[in-house]
Design a protein around this motif. Sequence first.
Motif, short mmCIF file in Angstrom:
data_model
loop_
_atom_site.label_atom_id
_atom_site.label_comp_id
_atom_site.label_asym_id
_atom_site.label_seq_id
_atom_site.Cartn_x
_atom_site.Cartn_y
_atom_site.Cartn_z
N ARG A 193 32.56 18.17 5.43
CA ARG A 193 31.51 18.81 4.64
C ARG A 193 31.10 17.83 3.55
NH1 ARG A 193 32.58 24.79 2.69
NH2 ARG A 193 34.09 23.74 1.35
N ASN A 194 29.86 17.92 3.15
CA ASN A 194 29.37 17.13 2.03
C ASN A 194 29.13 18.08 0.87
OD1 ASN A 194 27.47 15.20 0.45
ND2 ASN A 194 28.18 14.00 2.19
N ILE A 195 29.63 17.73 -0.29
CA ILE A 195 29.51 18.60 -1.46
C ILE A 195 28.76 17.88 -2.59
CG2 ILE A 195 31.59 19.90 -0.91
CD1 ILE A 195 33.09 18.21 -3.01
N LEU A 196 28.22 18.66 -3.50
CA LEU A 196 27.62 18.12 -4.72
C LEU A 196 28.67 18.16 -5.81
CD1 LEU A 196 24.09 19.79 -4.65
CD2 LEU A 196 24.64 17.40 -4.16
N ILE A 197 28.83 17.04 -6.50
CA ILE A 197 29.82 16.96 -7.58
C ILE A 197 29.15 16.53 -8.88
CG2 ILE A 197 31.66 16.39 -5.96
CD1 ILE A 197 31.50 13.46 -7.03
N THR A 198 29.83 16.78 -9.99
CA THR A 198 29.36 16.36 -11.31
C THR A 198 30.54 15.79 -12.09
OG1 THR A 198 28.10 17.07 -13.26
CG2 THR A 198 29.78 18.60 -12.43
N ARG A 199 30.26 15.11 -13.18
CA ARG A 199 31.34 14.61 -14.02
C ARG A 199 31.91 15.76 -14.85
NH1 ARG A 199 26.63 13.77 -16.13
NH2 ARG A 199 26.23 14.04 -18.35
N SER A 200 33.19 15.74 -15.07
CA SER A 200 33.84 16.81 -15.84
C SER A 200 33.23 16.89 -17.25
CB SER A 200 35.34 16.53 -15.94
OG SER A 200 35.92 16.51 -14.66
N GLY A 201 32.97 18.12 -17.69
CA GLY A 201 32.42 18.31 -19.03
C GLY A 201 30.92 18.14 -19.12
N SER A 202 30.23 17.96 -18.00
CA SER A 202 28.79 17.73 -18.03
C SER A 202 28.00 18.99 -18.35
CB SER A 202 28.32 17.20 -16.66
OG SER A 202 28.45 18.20 -15.67
N GLY A 203 28.60 20.17 -18.13
CA GLY A 203 27.88 21.42 -18.35
C GLY A 203 27.00 21.81 -17.17
N VAL A 204 27.03 21.01 -16.09
CA VAL A 204 26.22 21.29 -14.90
C VAL A 204 26.88 22.41 -14.10
CG1 VAL A 204 25.44 20.38 -12.68
CG2 VAL A 204 25.25 18.98 -14.75
N LYS A 249 26.34 5.81 -12.03
CA LYS A 249 25.31 6.57 -12.74
C LYS A 249 25.81 7.97 -13.11
CE LYS A 249 21.22 4.34 -10.71
NZ LYS A 249 19.98 4.56 -9.92
N LEU A 250 26.55 8.59 -12.20
CA LEU A 250 27.08 9.92 -12.48
C LEU A 250 28.07 9.86 -13.63
CD1 LEU A 250 27.16 12.91 -11.55
CD2 LEU A 250 29.16 12.28 -10.18
N LEU A 251 29.00 8.93 -13.58
CA LEU A 251 30.03 8.82 -14.62
C LEU A 251 29.44 8.44 -15.97
CD1 LEU A 251 32.82 7.05 -12.51
CD2 LEU A 251 32.79 9.44 -13.30
N ASN A 252 28.30 7.72 -15.95
CA ASN A 252 27.65 7.31 -17.20
C ASN A 252 26.64 8.32 -17.70
OD1 ASN A 252 29.06 4.88 -17.27
ND2 ASN A 252 27.51 3.78 -16.07
N GLY A 253 26.49 9.45 -16.98
CA GLY A 253 25.58 10.50 -17.42
C GLY A 253 24.13 10.25 -17.14
N ARG A 254 23.82 9.31 -16.25
CA ARG A 254 22.42 9.01 -15.94
C ARG A 254 21.85 9.95 -14.87
NH1 ARG A 254 22.42 2.82 -14.52
NH2 ARG A 254 20.21 3.29 -14.13
N ILE A 255 22.72 10.62 -14.13
CA ILE A 255 22.31 11.65 -13.18
C ILE A 255 23.24 12.86 -13.38
CG2 ILE A 255 21.33 10.10 -11.45
CD1 ILE A 255 23.97 10.23 -9.93
N ASP A 256 22.85 14.01 -12.86
CA ASP A 256 23.63 15.23 -13.06
C ASP A 256 24.65 15.47 -11.95
OD1 ASP A 256 22.20 16.04 -15.44
OD2 ASP A 256 20.52 16.49 -14.10
N MET A 257 24.25 15.18 -10.72
CA MET A 257 25.13 15.42 -9.58
C MET A 257 24.91 14.35 -8.52
SD MET A 257 25.17 19.54 -8.86
CE MET A 257 23.44 19.88 -9.14
N MET A 258 25.85 14.30 -7.56
CA MET A 258 25.69 13.44 -6.40
C MET A 258 26.42 14.07 -5.23
SD MET A 258 28.37 10.25 -7.02
CE MET A 258 28.15 9.61 -5.35
N PRO A 259 25.99 13.80 -3.99
CA PRO A 259 26.71 14.29 -2.82
C PRO A 259 27.85 13.35 -2.44
CG PRO A 259 24.66 13.26 -2.14
CD PRO A 259 24.71 13.18 -3.64
N ILE A 260 28.92 13.92 -1.88
CA ILE A 260 30.07 13.12 -1.50
C ILE A 260 30.84 13.82 -0.39
CG2 ILE A 260 31.55 14.20 -3.25
CD1 ILE A 260 32.95 11.52 -3.63
N SER A 261 31.50 13.06 0.43
CA SER A 261 32.38 13.63 1.45
C SER A 261 33.46 14.47 0.79
CB SER A 261 33.02 12.50 2.25
OG SER A 261 34.20 12.92 2.88
N GLU A 262 33.67 15.69 1.26
CA GLU A 262 34.65 16.57 0.65
C GLU A 262 36.06 16.01 0.78
OE1 GLU A 262 35.16 21.30 0.11
OE2 GLU A 262 34.99 20.62 2.19
#
Length: 239
Positions: free
Chosen positions: A105-116, A161-174
């Motif tokens: 499955r592919n999931i959308l993830i965010t950095r911890s504490g992003s509020g997303v 980009k995700l870790l630096n807060g330049r994007i909100d989410m990204m897809p990744i292999s679960e």
Amino acid sequence: MKKLLFFTLLGFAAATHAIAASVTLATEEYPPFSYRDGKAIKGASVEQVDKLMKDAGIDYKIEMMPWARAYNLAQTTPLSCVFTTAHNAKRDPMFRWVEPLLVDRNILITRSGSGVVASDLEEAKKYTIGTQREDYTETTLKENGFTKLDVATDFNATLRKLLNGRIDMMPISEIYFAKLKAEQPLDKVTVLSSQQMGIACEKNFPSDLLTKMQAALDRLIASGTQKTIFIKYGLSSAD
């Protein structure tokens, strides 16, 4: 008669050379499935491809390049394939397939504490999503109505980009996320898609080679070697 025999032998030699030609298997930097370790190319998918090609007795080479280039190579160049490639309805007629290297499955993830926060894909559309050019997730996101996309050249660029807060989410292999979240401050948001992934070969790829490759992968799976490789790379959830 001698001339006829000569040209017949010459034609046979040329045909034999064509059959013996090396298969190019292109992949991208996407750890732990494929990545560089010094000059070596390693990973859970790379190791499977190495084993199945050797078992099939086919001459080959593995090359690493940006995904868009790898994907284009397998569409335009004889005896070329690209992996690890999601098999979906759009791609099905574009290639000949050897699979599965994994089912995921592919999931959308965010950095911890992003509020997303998003409980489904509709809620996720208000955020900026990062992905890779020509990656199947770019197509999946567009097909699901996502318009706020940030497209990078490779997975690592999107992750930065995700870790630096330049994007909100990204897809990744679960199954990869299960490993990555122990190393990086990341959280799962919602499921994007589910798919079988494999080796996608140029649409005129020789049937005899394709049959040998599929049989070798089937043996690798049946013997438990695929599962052992997943565990080796921290992907033990890929049962």
